[in-house]
Design a protein around this motif. Structure first.
Motif: not given
Length: 349
Positions: A209-226
């Motif tokens: 699973h490639k998931r997010r390709t940048s730290l900013s996208k990763f942050y937004r994804q995890i924020f939305n999980w919260g």
């Protein structure tokens, strides 16, 4: 009827689909027993032209259906409605398969008679150091407590849409995914449990699973999980556990410690030393665990960064959702708005 329909929601991900199909050509499973059903959610990157011209060298059965941009949940529901398989399997477009993936699923379904199932996600050796670091934080017990498909975890296993399957009867009996902006697959899993179906983890049926390709996208994804966790708890109170509150407690703890230090600087300074020592220990643990896992220095150096992003993004997202629902009285909390699935869609994966 086919045995398996593998449903892939797609939105402007033609490059990823090419990699997915390249790995699918190597699947060790009879071609007449399964299909790939792509649901194009209004892509503008030439996906329709690509998939209609695709000629599988190994006889994969592929087809596609098309809809206006409505988001991944509606796309998966459309896929379930049009699938031909006895079992409906969801994977994300940014996934790739090991050759044994579908064979493993088939074997375990025969052994355990599961109604619904899921597998873990991991990273491929070819992935970049950043993707490996994200994979570390997403799968380590420091990051998620092992809830994403580990044999031993701190919580209940919920199949998720990057690697999730159900028997057709589930869709026919309880319907598809709901319209939650975040956490649709988790809500779907809980509804499956509530309906009394047998759900299980197929540990060896992992996907890359490639998931997010940048730290900013990763942050937004995890924020939305919260944010999603609070929305899920409104519909299903049992889905909010102490482990889900820990990131928010870390955020609040640091804020209170900062305020305490202003009032009591000497005692506060001493507490910061203790906190800093514990923080250093956690980050060194992440570094060495990732180094041992990947044998890659850059991935190991990035892993404490992605781990911190995961903890703080989730904590801030959860706190924002609590503010919106408990203080402002909203029925559903909202996270980052971004034109990821469309101009009006919220990023939910």
């Amino acid at each position: 009827m086919l045995k398996y329909s593998i449903i892939v929601a797609v939105y402007n991900r033609t490059g990823e689909v090419k990699e997915l199909l390249e790995s699918a050509e190597k699947l060790d499973f009879e071609r007449e027993l399964f299909e790939f059903l792509f649901v194009d959610d209004g892509s503008k990157d030439g996906f329709q032209s690509f998939i209609e011209k695709y000629d599988s060298p190994t006889g994969l059965q592929t087809r596609a259906i098309y809809q206006e941009n409505k988001g991944p949940g509606e796309a998966r529901n459309n896929g379930m409605q049009n699938a031909k398989g006895e079992y409906l399997i969801f994977v994300d477009s940014d996934c790739m398969f090991p050759p044994h993936w579908l064979r493993t699923i088939d074997n375990d379904l025969g052994k355990y008679s599961l109604d619904a199932f899921g597998g873990p996600d991991t990273c491929h050796d070819s992935f970049s150091p950043l993707l490996k670091a994200i994979n570390y934080s997403m799968t380590s017990k420091l990051g998620t407590g092992g809830t994403r498909g580990q044999k031993k975890s701190v919580g209940k296993f919920y199949p998720r849409s990057f690697n999730m399957g159900i028997h057709r009867k589930i869709y026919e009996n309880i319907g598809g995914m709901n319209k939650l902006r975040h956490g649709q697959d988790m809500d779907f899993s809980q509804r499956i449990y509530d309906a009394g179906y047998k759900v299980g983890l197929i540990f060896d049926a992992f996907v890359y699973h490639k998931r997010r390709t940048s730290l900013s996208k990763f942050y937004r994804q995890i924020f939305n999980w919260g944010v999603a966790r609070i929305n899920l708890s409104i519909a299903h109170p049992s889905m909010l556990k102490l482990v889900h509150l820990l990131p928010a407690m870390v955020v609040l703890g640091l804020i209170f410690l900062a305020l305490f230090t202003i009032i009591f600087p000497y005692l506060g300074g001493f507490l910061w030393i203790i906190t800093g020592f514990g923080y250093l220990l956690i980050n060194l643990t992440a570094f060495f665990q990732a180094l041992f896992m990947y044998k890659n220095l850059k991935a190991a150096l990035l892993s404490p960064i992605t781990l911190n992003i995961q903890v703080f993004a989730y904590g801030f997202g959860l706190l924002k959702a609590l503010w919106q629902t408990k203080i402002l009285g909203r029925k559903e909390a909202e996270g980052f708005v971004k034109g990821y699935y469309g101009k009006k869609q919220l990023e939910s994966r």
